[in-house]
Design an enzyme around this catalytic site. Structure first.
Site, mmCIF file in Angstrom:
data_model
loop_
_atom_site.group_PDB
_atom_site.id
_atom_site.type_symbol
_atom_site.label_atom_id
_atom_site.label_comp_id
_atom_site.label_asym_id
_atom_site.label_seq_id
_atom_site.Cartn_x
_atom_site.Cartn_y
_atom_site.Cartn_z
ATOM 1 N N HIS A 257 53.137 0.725 17.119
ATOM 2 C CA HIS A 257 55.144 0.525 16.655
ATOM 3 C C HIS A 257 54.904 -0.143 15.344
ATOM 4 O O HIS A 257 54.192 -1.243 14.918
ATOM 5 C CB HIS A 257 55.596 -0.170 17.649
ATOM 6 N N GLU A 312 57.014 5.146 24.310
ATOM 7 C CA GLU A 312 57.133 6.565 24.674
ATOM 8 C C GLU A 312 55.653 6.915 25.667
ATOM 9 O O GLU A 312 56.067 8.192 26.667
ATOM 10 C CB GLU A 312 56.572 7.250 23.970
HETATM 11 N N1 ACO Z 1 46.538 5.423 17.019
HETATM 12 C C1 ACO Z 1 45.403 5.432 16.612
HETATM 13 N N2 ACO Z 1 46.043 4.903 15.245
HETATM 14 C C2 ACO Z 1 46.825 4.088 14.880
HETATM 15 C C3 ACO Z 1 48.567 4.403 15.642
HETATM 16 C C4 ACO Z 1 47.760 5.096 17.005
HETATM 17 N N3 ACO Z 1 49.252 5.228 17.402
HETATM 18 N N4 ACO Z 1 49.474 3.278 15.033
HETATM 19 C C5 ACO Z 1 48.898 3.582 14.094
HETATM 20 N N5 ACO Z 1 47.693 3.417 13.727
HETATM 21 C C6 ACO Z 1 46.529 3.177 12.160
HETATM 22 C C7 ACO Z 1 46.553 3.792 11.046
HETATM 23 O O1 ACO Z 1 46.093 5.372 11.691
HETATM 24 C C8 ACO Z 1 46.650 2.550 10.182
HETATM 25 O O2 ACO Z 1 45.545 2.666 10.416
HETATM 26 P P1 ACO Z 1 44.637 3.253 8.746
HETATM 27 O O3 ACO Z 1 45.512 1.880 7.899
HETATM 28 O O4 ACO Z 1 43.293 3.069 8.605
HETATM 29 O O5 ACO Z 1 44.817 4.396 8.479
HETATM 30 C C9 ACO Z 1 47.276 1.545 10.842
HETATM 31 O O6 ACO Z 1 46.622 1.766 12.242
HETATM 32 C C10 ACO Z 1 48.935 1.283 10.311
HETATM 33 O O7 ACO Z 1 48.810 2.098 10.817
HETATM 34 P P2 ACO Z 1 50.884 2.469 10.332
HETATM 35 O O8 ACO Z 1 51.082 3.851 9.841
HETATM 36 O O9 ACO Z 1 50.912 1.097 9.255
HETATM 37 O O10 ACO Z 1 51.758 1.994 10.733
HETATM 38 P P3 ACO Z 1 53.316 1.941 11.135
HETATM 39 O O11 ACO Z 1 53.430 0.775 11.117
HETATM 40 O O12 ACO Z 1 53.951 2.806 10.275
HETATM 41 O O13 ACO Z 1 53.399 3.315 12.480
HETATM 42 C C11 ACO Z 1 53.864 4.626 14.035
HETATM 43 C C12 ACO Z 1 53.940 3.417 12.928
HETATM 44 C C13 ACO Z 1 54.420 5.503 13.633
HETATM 45 C C14 ACO Z 1 54.405 4.444 15.666
HETATM 46 C C15 ACO Z 1 52.129 4.558 14.494
HETATM 47 O O14 ACO Z 1 51.744 3.688 15.573
HETATM 48 C C16 ACO Z 1 52.345 5.849 15.432
HETATM 49 O O15 ACO Z 1 52.483 6.727 14.630
HETATM 50 N N6 ACO Z 1 51.842 6.052 16.782
HETATM 51 C C17 ACO Z 1 51.669 7.338 17.279
HETATM 52 C C18 ACO Z 1 53.697 7.767 17.025
HETATM 53 C C19 ACO Z 1 54.326 7.145 18.338
HETATM 54 O O16 ACO Z 1 53.817 6.986 19.682
HETATM 55 N N7 ACO Z 1 55.461 6.983 18.614
HETATM 56 C C20 ACO Z 1 56.267 6.360 19.000
HETATM 57 C C21 ACO Z 1 56.783 5.471 17.889
HETATM 58 S S1 ACO Z 1 58.300 4.516 19.691
HETATM 59 C C22 ACO Z 1 59.554 4.697 19.033
HETATM 60 O O17 ACO Z 1 59.642 5.745 18.142
HETATM 61 C C23 ACO Z 1 60.390 5.177 20.028
#
Ligand code: ACO
Length: 371
Positions: A257, A312
């Site tokens: 998140h 979610e």
């Molecule tokens: N699975 C695997 N790796 C992940 C996940 C995940 N769910 N979430 C983040 N990471 C990794 C990223 O790939 C990144 O790795 P890297 O540094 O090697 O590139 C690192 O963790 C940091 O991630 P960010 O993209 O900086 O995290 P951000 O805060 O931008 O993203 C988000 C948040 C979009 C929710 C992300 O965690 C994600 O895509 N999750 C999966 C989708 C999801 O569950 N969405 C619902 C969110 S809740 C809502 O919107 C109501």
């Protein structure tokens, strides 16, 4: 490509995605990402789920008053909206149908600026009827008129299915609506406030918010959670599946998140609801087993970047358990968020300042036009 001088550097602070930027003030909700806490007007989300209802929470957000007996029955769909919904292709996405419905509702009701709690009640109570009408029309079924004796969430399920839900089912979806009602300056709410700040009307602001929420980075994860759990198949395969998925560079849906570094308190509340549901999906046990593995492996892979379960993940079993199809999940989330969007529009209108940030110019410096 000619060598073009860049414009002089603009050294004012810039944060891509506005991350960490304070872009307004609000008394509606408070998120503590480190502690994993969410409060609406100071009240913890877990207590609101247990003792409140969506109607009571919506009133709290709109007016600041806590009235646990508040009711908000669904409202009928105006003829012009029904005509528009009938004209849509059956293949239209429910989010697009909802966006269209709210837009036509705005033309019919012509809400004045600034937004009021009465406008918020009317729009929030209209949208479930419109979405339910489209859910039936696309199956070749006639829409069902709202039952004024049912509160909003039971009334939505009644209009989707043509029969009233049992109390437990209505209560489970109500809990989902409560946790989905409001969440600070997320992309759709910020969109809503930007539109409101131009003194545009509530319907236009909510149409924009629906458009922002339609993007998969905002509102699309629960249906993908269902797909991922089905892909895993059984608890013994969980570890291998999680490792393979991460090795491919794919994300685990329902984890991570932008704001929460701790377990999302909405996920905790919905897990409790899902576990207590008589009609919970069979794969809930599997989802719990996959969660344990996923948290362990994510911690191993990202020791410095806490990635925990988000709302979610447990929204998925609750929405499945109440009998909604996955393609209705994003638009149902939008229905729940109506309370927050409209409350933000009221708050913005009450102390308005046009939202108009600056942009850093990174193009060429002034140069003569080639002739
Ligand atoms: N699975 C695997 N790796 C992940 C996940 C995940 N769910 N979430 C983040 N990471 C990794 C990223 O790939 C990144 O790795 P890297 O540094 O090697 O590139 C690192 O963790 C940091 O991630 P960010 O993209 O900086 O995290 P951000 O805060 O931008 O993203 C988000 C948040 C979009 C929710 C992300 O965690 C994600 O895509 N999750 C999966 C989708 C999801 O569950 N969405 C619902 C969110 S809740 C809502 O919107 C109501």
């Amino acid at each position: 490509m000619p060598d073009v001088a860049a414009a002089p550097a603009d050294t004012r602070p810039y944060s891509p995605g506005l991350e960490g930027v304070i872009a307004g003030e609000s008394s509606l909700s408070q998120i503590d990402g480190e502690a994993g806490a969410l409060r609406y007007r100071g009240y913890p989300i877990g207590e609101l789920v247990e003792a409140g209802s969506y109607a009571a929470v919506a009133e709290l957000l709109w007016t600041g008053d806590w009235n646990p007996g508040a009711k908000l029955p669904c409202q009928p769909v105006p003829d012009a909206v029904m005509t528009a919904l009938r004209a849509l292709p059956r293949s239209a996405r429910p989010m697009d149908a909802l966006r269209t419905a709210v837009s036509v509702w705005g033309s019919v009701t012509d809400p004045s600026w600034p937004a009021t709690p009465d406008q918020a009640r009317a729009l929030t109570a209209f949208s479930p009827s419109a979405l339910a009408a489209f859910a039936r029309l696309r199956q070749g079924l006639e829409p069902v008129a709202p039952d004024p004796d049912l509160d909003l969430v039971a009334g939505y399920l009644y209009q989707v299915n043509g029969r009233a839900p049992d109390t437990e089912t209505a209560r489970a979806l109500d809990a989902y609506f409560v946790v989905g009602a409001e969440h600070g300056f997320n992309a759709s709410t910020f969109t809503c406030r930007v539109i409101t700040s131009t003194r545009s009307d509530l319907a236009s602001a909510v149409v924009g918010a629906i458009g922002a929420m339609k993007g998969p980075l905002h509102g699309g994860a629960p249906s993908e959670v269902v797909e991922q759990i089905h892909e895993v198949g059984s608890p013994e395969k969980a570890e291998q599946w999680v490792r393979d998925t991460l090795a491919k560079g794919d994300r685990l849906m329902g984890f991570g998140h932008r704001v929460y570094r701790a377990y999302d308190p909405r996920a905790a509340a919905l897990r409790k609801v899902a576990e207590g549901m008589e009609h919970r999906p069979e794969w809930l046990e599997l989802a719990i087993a996959v969660e344990d593995v996923a948290l362990r492996v994510l911690q191993e892979k990202y020791p410095d970047r806490p990635l925990r379960t988000n709302v979610e993940y447990y929204a998925a079993p609750v929405l499945m358990g109440v009998g909604l199809t996955p393609d209705l999940f994003p638009a149902t989330f939008a229905l729940a968020r109506h309370a927050g969007w409209t409350a933000h529009a009221i708050e913005q209108g009450a102390n308005n300042r046009l939202i108009r940030p600056d942009v850093r110019y990174v193009g060429p410096a002034e140069r003569p036009l080639p002739r």
